[in-house]
Design a protein around this motif. Structure first.
Motif, PDB file in Angstrom:
ATOM      1  N   LEU A 130      13.012  12.287   2.815  1.00 26.23           N
ATOM      2  CA  LEU A 130      14.086  12.156   3.799  1.00 26.23           C
ATOM      3  C   LEU A 130      15.446  12.537   3.220  1.00 26.23           C
ATOM      4  O   LEU A 130      16.406  12.739   3.964  1.00 26.23           O
ATOM      5  CB  LEU A 130      14.122  10.735   4.346  1.00 26.23           C
ATOM      6  N   GLY A 131      15.573  12.566   1.900  1.00 24.77           N
ATOM      7  CA  GLY A 131      16.819  12.987   1.264  1.00 24.77           C
ATOM      8  C   GLY A 131      17.922  11.949   1.360  1.00 24.77           C
ATOM      9  O   GLY A 131      19.101  12.290   1.360  1.00 24.77           O
ATOM     10  N   ALA A 132      17.597  10.672   1.447  1.00 27.44           N
ATOM     11  CA  ALA A 132      18.603   9.607   1.509  1.00 27.44           C
ATOM     12  C   ALA A 132      18.066   8.394   0.769  1.00 27.44           C
ATOM     13  O   ALA A 132      16.867   8.247   0.558  1.00 27.44           O
ATOM     14  CB  ALA A 132      18.902   9.256   2.955  1.00 27.44           C
ATOM     15  N   ARG A 133      18.964   7.503   0.400  1.00 25.99           N
ATOM     16  CA  ARG A 133      18.570   6.293  -0.341  1.00 25.99           C
ATOM     17  C   ARG A 133      18.541   5.100   0.621  1.00 25.99           C
ATOM     18  O   ARG A 133      19.492   4.328   0.704  1.00 25.99           O
ATOM     19  CB  ARG A 133      19.552   6.034  -1.473  1.00 25.99           C
ATOM     20  N   TYR A 134      17.434   4.974   1.353  1.00 28.46           N
ATOM     21  CA  TYR A 134      17.251   3.824   2.234  1.00 28.46           C
ATOM     22  C   TYR A 134      16.475   2.757   1.475  1.00 28.46           C
ATOM     23  O   TYR A 134      15.728   3.058   0.548  1.00 28.46           O
ATOM     24  CB  TYR A 134      16.467   4.212   3.495  1.00 28.46           C
ATOM     25  N   SER A 135      16.662   1.511   1.915  1.00 26.71           N
ATOM     26  CA  SER A 135      15.846   0.445   1.320  1.00 26.71           C
ATOM     27  C   SER A 135      14.484   0.452   2.017  1.00 26.71           C
ATOM     28  O   SER A 135      14.379   0.259   3.216  1.00 26.71           O
ATOM     29  CB  SER A 135      16.534  -0.913   1.475  1.00 26.71           C
ATOM     30  N   VAL A 136      13.428   0.695   1.232  1.00 27.09           N
ATOM     31  CA  VAL A 136      12.079   0.855   1.765  1.00 27.09           C
ATOM     32  C   VAL A 136      11.281  -0.401   1.450  1.00 27.09           C
ATOM     33  O   VAL A 136      11.252  -0.871   0.312  1.00 27.09           O
ATOM     34  CB  VAL A 136      11.390   2.093   1.156  1.00 27.09           C
ATOM     35  N   GLU A 137      10.610  -0.964   2.472  1.00 25.03           N
ATOM     36  CA  GLU A 137       9.748  -2.141   2.309  1.00 25.03           C
ATOM     37  C   GLU A 137       8.326  -1.766   2.718  1.00 25.03           C
ATOM     38  O   GLU A 137       8.105  -1.234   3.808  1.00 25.03           O
ATOM     39  CB  GLU A 137      10.237  -3.305   3.174  1.00 25.03           C
ATOM     40  N   VAL A 138       7.349  -2.043   1.848  1.00 30.36           N
ATOM     41  CA  VAL A 138       5.937  -1.781   2.137  1.00 30.36           C
ATOM     42  C   VAL A 138       5.325  -3.094   2.590  1.00 30.36           C
ATOM     43  O   VAL A 138       5.326  -4.083   1.852  1.00 30.36           O
ATOM     44  CB  VAL A 138       5.216  -1.219   0.899  1.00 30.36           C
ATOM     45  N   GLU A 139       4.793  -3.121   3.829  1.00 25.98           N
ATOM     46  CA  GLU A 139       4.216  -4.355   4.372  1.00 25.98           C
ATOM     47  C   GLU A 139       2.730  -4.475   4.071  1.00 25.98           C
ATOM     48  O   GLU A 139       2.249  -5.544   3.740  1.00 25.98           O
ATOM     49  CB  GLU A 139       4.438  -4.405   5.893  1.00 25.98           C
ATOM     50  N   GLN A 140       1.984  -3.382   4.246  1.00 23.46           N
ATOM     51  CA  GLN A 140       0.530  -3.442   4.068  1.00 23.46           C
ATOM     52  C   GLN A 140       0.062  -2.279   3.206  1.00 23.46           C
ATOM     53  O   GLN A 140       0.551  -1.166   3.326  1.00 23.46           O
ATOM     54  CB  GLN A 140      -0.192  -3.358   5.418  1.00 23.46           C
ATOM     55  N   LEU A 141      -0.922  -2.573   2.372  1.00 25.10           N
ATOM     56  CA  LEU A 141      -1.613  -1.555   1.582  1.00 25.10           C
ATOM     57  C   LEU A 141      -3.099  -1.847   1.648  1.00 25.10           C
ATOM     58  O   LEU A 141      -3.506  -3.006   1.493  1.00 25.10           O
ATOM     59  CB  LEU A 141      -1.176  -1.604   0.110  1.00 25.10           C
TER      60      LEU A 141
END
Length: 186
Positions: A130-141
């Motif tokens: 995406l070319g931006a520094r967003y805060s990413v949260e992974v809910e399920q794996l």
């Protein structure tokens, strides 16, 4: 040479017999013809001629001349249909009807060290894509063979949370979907 025909006499036809033969009408004797020839009536002869004309017209038509090619094409098409039917019936595996003994049990649980590794790969690839520094949260794996499926969200300050789905294959991203749009497709 002049004397070659001297002793041979020429027999002339009697003129009276010749005149009698010309004026005489001969009657058709059916008894004599029955054994040797067949008598065909006029109407039957006319029908036979019409039938022969139709037969010759058919024999001279283009359809009749190409009949072997047409029959060959039909046989080829029908044999291909039969072969495809038999292929689908017996050889091609059916994905809807699987044997219950073909499956093996694999654990879908991922260790905590693998979870942190996969989460960091997912965060880096989303930020890179995406070319931006967003805060990413992974809910399920969860794991299925060599594929890792993940679900989560990232936060855009003015808009809110945006959901994503990502597939990792052999530690590299193979699919990223955000709002139904594919961003990485391998």
């Amino acid at each position: 040479m002049k004397n070659a025909n001297l002793d041979k006499t020429i027999v002339f036809i009697d003129k009276k017999a010749e005149y009698e033969g010309k004026n005489r009408t001969y009657k058709l004797r059916l008894n004599e013809l029955k054994g040797k020839n067949k008598i065909i009536g006029y109407q039957k002869h006319k029908k036979n001629k019409a039938h022969e004309a139709k037969k010759q017209k058919l024999l001279n038509s283009k359809l009749y001349k190409f009949r072997k090619r047409i029959i060959g094409a039909l046989v080829l098409v029908l044999s291909l249909l039969v072969i495809s039917f038999l292929w689908n019936k017996f050889y091609k595996p059916s994905y809807t009807e699987s044997n219950k003994y073909n499956f093996k049990v694999e654990s879908e649980n991922i260790s905590s060290s693998d979870i942190s590794t996969y989460s960091s790969i997912i965060k880096e690839s989303i930020q890179k894509t995406l070319g931006a520094r967003y805060s990413v949260e992974v809910e399920q794996l969860h794991k299925n063979g060599n594929l890792i499926f993940s679900k989560g969200y990232f936060t855009i300050p003015n808009k809110g949370d945006i959901n994503f789905d990502m597939i990792l294959q052999n530690y590299s991203p193979s699919s990223l979907k955000i709002n139904g749009k594919e961003y990485i497709k391998k």
